[in-house]
Design a protein around this motif. Structure first.
Motif, PDB file in Angstrom:
ATOM      1  N   PRO A  96      43.601 -42.123  72.496  1.00  0.00           N
ATOM      2  CA  PRO A  96      44.342 -41.204  73.451  1.00  0.00           C
ATOM      3  C   PRO A  96      45.823 -41.418  73.916  1.00  0.00           C
ATOM      4  O   PRO A  96      46.626 -40.608  73.972  1.00  0.00           O
ATOM      5  CB  PRO A  96      43.514 -41.695  74.793  1.00  0.00           C
ATOM      6  N   GLU A  97      46.296 -42.930  73.514  1.00  0.00           N
ATOM      7  CA  GLU A  97      47.684 -43.216  73.680  1.00  0.00           C
ATOM      8  C   GLU A  97      48.593 -42.746  72.545  1.00  0.00           C
ATOM      9  O   GLU A  97      49.589 -42.815  72.430  1.00  0.00           O
ATOM     10  CB  GLU A  97      47.898 -44.697  73.776  1.00  0.00           C
ATOM     11  N   ASP A  98      47.929 -41.819  71.575  1.00  0.00           N
ATOM     12  CA  ASP A  98      48.823 -41.317  70.489  1.00  0.00           C
ATOM     13  C   ASP A  98      49.242 -39.973  70.713  1.00  0.00           C
ATOM     14  O   ASP A  98      49.923 -39.245  70.041  1.00  0.00           O
ATOM     15  CB  ASP A  98      47.793 -41.315  69.153  1.00  0.00           C
ATOM     16  N   THR A  99      48.680 -39.583  72.043  1.00  0.00           N
ATOM     17  CA  THR A  99      49.016 -38.374  72.735  1.00  0.00           C
ATOM     18  C   THR A  99      50.405 -38.117  72.878  1.00  0.00           C
ATOM     19  O   THR A  99      51.149 -38.817  73.594  1.00  0.00           O
ATOM     20  CB  THR A  99      48.090 -37.852  73.769  1.00  0.00           C
ATOM     21  N   ALA A 100      51.063 -37.028  72.075  1.00  0.00           N
ATOM     22  CA  ALA A 100      52.487 -37.133  72.298  1.00  0.00           C
ATOM     23  C   ALA A 100      53.122 -35.405  71.383  1.00  0.00           C
ATOM     24  O   ALA A 100      52.069 -35.233  70.578  1.00  0.00           O
ATOM     25  CB  ALA A 100      53.380 -38.339  71.694  1.00  0.00           C
ATOM     26  N   VAL A 101      54.210 -35.468  71.637  1.00  0.00           N
ATOM     27  CA  VAL A 101      54.894 -34.578  70.622  1.00  0.00           C
ATOM     28  C   VAL A 101      55.679 -35.152  69.431  1.00  0.00           C
ATOM     29  O   VAL A 101      56.259 -36.227  69.614  1.00  0.00           O
ATOM     30  CB  VAL A 101      55.959 -33.453  71.033  1.00  0.00           C
ATOM     31  N   TYR A 102      55.236 -34.872  68.269  1.00  0.00           N
ATOM     32  CA  TYR A 102      55.836 -35.516  67.118  1.00  0.00           C
ATOM     33  C   TYR A 102      56.703 -34.793  66.526  1.00  0.00           C
ATOM     34  O   TYR A 102      56.646 -33.680  66.238  1.00  0.00           O
ATOM     35  CB  TYR A 102      54.444 -35.842  66.177  1.00  0.00           C
ATOM     36  N   TYR A 103      57.898 -35.457  66.067  1.00  0.00           N
ATOM     37  CA  TYR A 103      58.959 -34.851  65.432  1.00  0.00           C
ATOM     38  C   TYR A 103      59.292 -35.528  64.125  1.00  0.00           C
ATOM     39  O   TYR A 103      59.284 -36.801  63.940  1.00  0.00           O
ATOM     40  CB  TYR A 103      60.325 -35.354  66.427  1.00  0.00           C
ATOM     41  N   CYS A 104      59.786 -34.707  63.301  1.00  0.00           N
ATOM     42  CA  CYS A 104      60.176 -34.863  61.862  1.00  0.00           C
ATOM     43  C   CYS A 104      61.650 -35.052  62.040  1.00  0.00           C
ATOM     44  O   CYS A 104      62.342 -34.605  62.774  1.00  0.00           O
ATOM     45  CB  CYS A 104      59.790 -33.923  61.043  1.00  0.00           C
ATOM     46  N   ILE A 120      70.966 -40.943  49.526  1.00  0.00           N
ATOM     47  CA  ILE A 120      70.705 -42.267  50.402  1.00  0.00           C
ATOM     48  C   ILE A 120      70.269 -41.618  51.642  1.00  0.00           C
ATOM     49  O   ILE A 120      71.158 -41.128  52.321  1.00  0.00           O
ATOM     50  CB  ILE A 120      71.742 -43.049  50.657  1.00  0.00           C
ATOM     51  N   HIS A 121      69.161 -41.568  52.116  1.00  0.00           N
ATOM     52  CA  HIS A 121      68.550 -41.135  53.448  1.00  0.00           C
ATOM     53  C   HIS A 121      67.173 -41.691  53.717  1.00  0.00           C
ATOM     54  O   HIS A 121      66.568 -42.369  53.016  1.00  0.00           O
ATOM     55  CB  HIS A 121      68.310 -39.403  53.426  1.00  0.00           C
ATOM     56  N   THR A 122      66.685 -41.363  55.090  1.00  0.00           N
ATOM     57  CA  THR A 122      65.516 -41.860  55.338  1.00  0.00           C
ATOM     58  C   THR A 122      64.900 -40.797  56.115  1.00  0.00           C
ATOM     59  O   THR A 122      65.456 -40.046  56.904  1.00  0.00           O
ATOM     60  CB  THR A 122      65.794 -43.012  56.639  1.00  0.00           C
ATOM     61  N   LEU A 123      63.356 -40.555  55.672  1.00  0.00           N
ATOM     62  CA  LEU A 123      62.563 -39.636  56.402  1.00  0.00           C
ATOM     63  C   LEU A 123      61.701 -40.225  57.467  1.00  0.00           C
ATOM     64  O   LEU A 123      61.202 -41.436  57.275  1.00  0.00           O
ATOM     65  CB  LEU A 123      61.770 -38.730  55.466  1.00  0.00           C
ATOM     66  N   GLY A 124      61.592 -39.487  58.474  1.00  0.00           N
ATOM     67  CA  GLY A 124      60.737 -40.272  59.595  1.00  0.00           C
ATOM     68  C   GLY A 124      59.807 -39.327  60.544  1.00  0.00           C
ATOM     69  O   GLY A 124      60.060 -38.062  60.321  1.00  0.00           O
ATOM     70  N   TRP A 125      59.078 -39.962  61.235  1.00  0.00           N
ATOM     71  CA  TRP A 125      58.264 -39.213  62.232  1.00  0.00           C
ATOM     72  C   TRP A 125      58.554 -40.273  63.316  1.00  0.00           C
ATOM     73  O   TRP A 125      58.477 -41.378  63.714  1.00  0.00           O
ATOM     74  CB  TRP A 125      56.561 -39.211  61.885  1.00  0.00           C
ATOM     75  N   TYR A 126      58.781 -39.430  64.579  1.00  0.00           N
ATOM     76  CA  TYR A 126      59.070 -40.041  65.837  1.00  0.00           C
ATOM     77  C   TYR A 126      58.204 -39.233  66.700  1.00  0.00           C
ATOM     78  O   TYR A 126      57.683 -38.214  66.475  1.00  0.00           O
ATOM     79  CB  TYR A 126      60.395 -40.073  66.458  1.00  0.00           C
ATOM     80  N   ARG A 127      57.924 -39.931  67.931  1.00  0.00           N
ATOM     81  CA  ARG A 127      57.009 -39.233  68.972  1.00  0.00           C
ATOM     82  C   ARG A 127      57.546 -39.335  70.302  1.00  0.00           C
ATOM     83  O   ARG A 127      58.140 -40.696  70.606  1.00  0.00           O
ATOM     84  CB  ARG A 127      55.516 -39.747  68.856  1.00  0.00           C
ATOM     85  N   GLN A 128      56.984 -38.258  71.309  1.00  0.00           N
ATOM     86  CA  GLN A 128      57.595 -38.468  72.764  1.00  0.00           C
ATOM     87  C   GLN A 128      56.376 -38.049  73.395  1.00  0.00           C
ATOM     88  O   GLN A 128      55.960 -37.155  73.596  1.00  0.00           O
ATOM     89  CB  GLN A 128      58.733 -37.733  72.871  1.00  0.00           C
ATOM     90  N   ALA A 129      55.910 -39.217  74.216  1.00  0.00           N
ATOM     91  CA  ALA A 129      54.869 -38.847  75.139  1.00  0.00           C
ATOM     92  C   ALA A 129      55.419 -38.410  76.699  1.00  0.00           C
ATOM     93  O   ALA A 129      56.564 -38.731  76.706  1.00  0.00           O
ATOM     94  CB  ALA A 129      54.076 -39.953  75.367  1.00  0.00           C
ATOM     95  N   PRO A 130      54.693 -37.816  77.528  1.00  0.00           N
ATOM     96  CA  PRO A 130      55.377 -37.624  78.657  1.00  0.00           C
ATOM     97  C   PRO A 130      55.754 -38.526  79.448  1.00  0.00           C
ATOM     98  O   PRO A 130      55.061 -39.735  79.708  1.00  0.00           O
ATOM     99  CB  PRO A 130      53.963 -36.659  79.483  1.00  0.00           C
ATOM    100  N   LYS A 150      58.003 -40.580  78.731  1.00  0.00           N
ATOM    101  CA  LYS A 150      58.692 -41.642  77.890  1.00  0.00           C
ATOM    102  C   LYS A 150      59.588 -41.151  76.918  1.00  0.00           C
ATOM    103  O   LYS A 150      60.167 -40.061  76.643  1.00  0.00           O
ATOM    104  CB  LYS A 150      57.480 -42.281  77.335  1.00  0.00           C
ATOM    105  N   GLN A 151      60.492 -42.268  76.483  1.00  0.00           N
ATOM    106  CA  GLN A 151      61.497 -41.736  75.453  1.00  0.00           C
ATOM    107  C   GLN A 151      60.875 -41.594  74.106  1.00  0.00           C
ATOM    108  O   GLN A 151      59.731 -42.114  73.794  1.00  0.00           O
ATOM    109  CB  GLN A 151      62.355 -43.119  75.555  1.00  0.00           C
ATOM    110  N   ARG A 152      61.649 -40.861  73.363  1.00  0.00           N
ATOM    111  CA  ARG A 152      61.034 -40.637  71.970  1.00  0.00           C
ATOM    112  C   ARG A 152      61.255 -42.101  71.212  1.00  0.00           C
ATOM    113  O   ARG A 152      62.274 -42.865  71.406  1.00  0.00           O
ATOM    114  CB  ARG A 152      62.044 -39.696  71.169  1.00  0.00           C
TER     115      ARG A 152
END
Length: 115
Positions: A87-95, A31-41, A43-45
């Motif tokens: 352009p608003e998709d610009t961010a660091v993307y985290y797994c 039981i788990h969830t995989l995901g992608w998150y992002r953090q723009a300058p 802003k919060q993740r």
């Protein structure tokens, strides 16, 4: 110990596409969830997309219809296909892996959308 490593980020023009990959090592619970998150300058993740162990997906409203999350269980991989980038998709993307109320994170990969 779960470890995650993202790849596939880079510079892309508006309207372009990128595919992010995340390689996982270490065992996870059924039981788990995989995901992608992002953090723009400045802003919060924030959540981008998640996929559960049984394949249910969830997307942020801002990426619905443009991004697709998928997983390859045999290869211990999770992907994020990003189309029609803005352009608003610009961010660091985290797994991310979430199991038993614990979050595991990768180091992140930079995505920059600019002309």
């Amino acid at each position: 110990q779960v470890q995650l490593a993202e790849s596939g980020g880079g510079l892309v023009q508006p309207g372009g596409s990128l595919r992010l990959s995340c390689a996982r090592t270490g065992s996870i619970f059924r039981i788990h969830t995989l995901g992608w998150y992002r953090q723009a300058p400045g802003k919060q993740r924030a959540l981008v997309a998640t996929i559960t162990n049984d394949g249910r997906t969830n997307y942020a409203d801002s990426v619905k219809g443009r991004f697709t999350i998928s997983r390859d269980n045999a290869m211990n991989m999770v992907y994020l296909q990003m189309n029609s980038l803005k352009p608003e998709d610009t961010a660091v993307y985290y797994c991310n892996v979430r199991m038993l109320l614990t979050d595991y994170w990768g180091q992140g990969t930079q995505v920059t959308v600019s002309s």
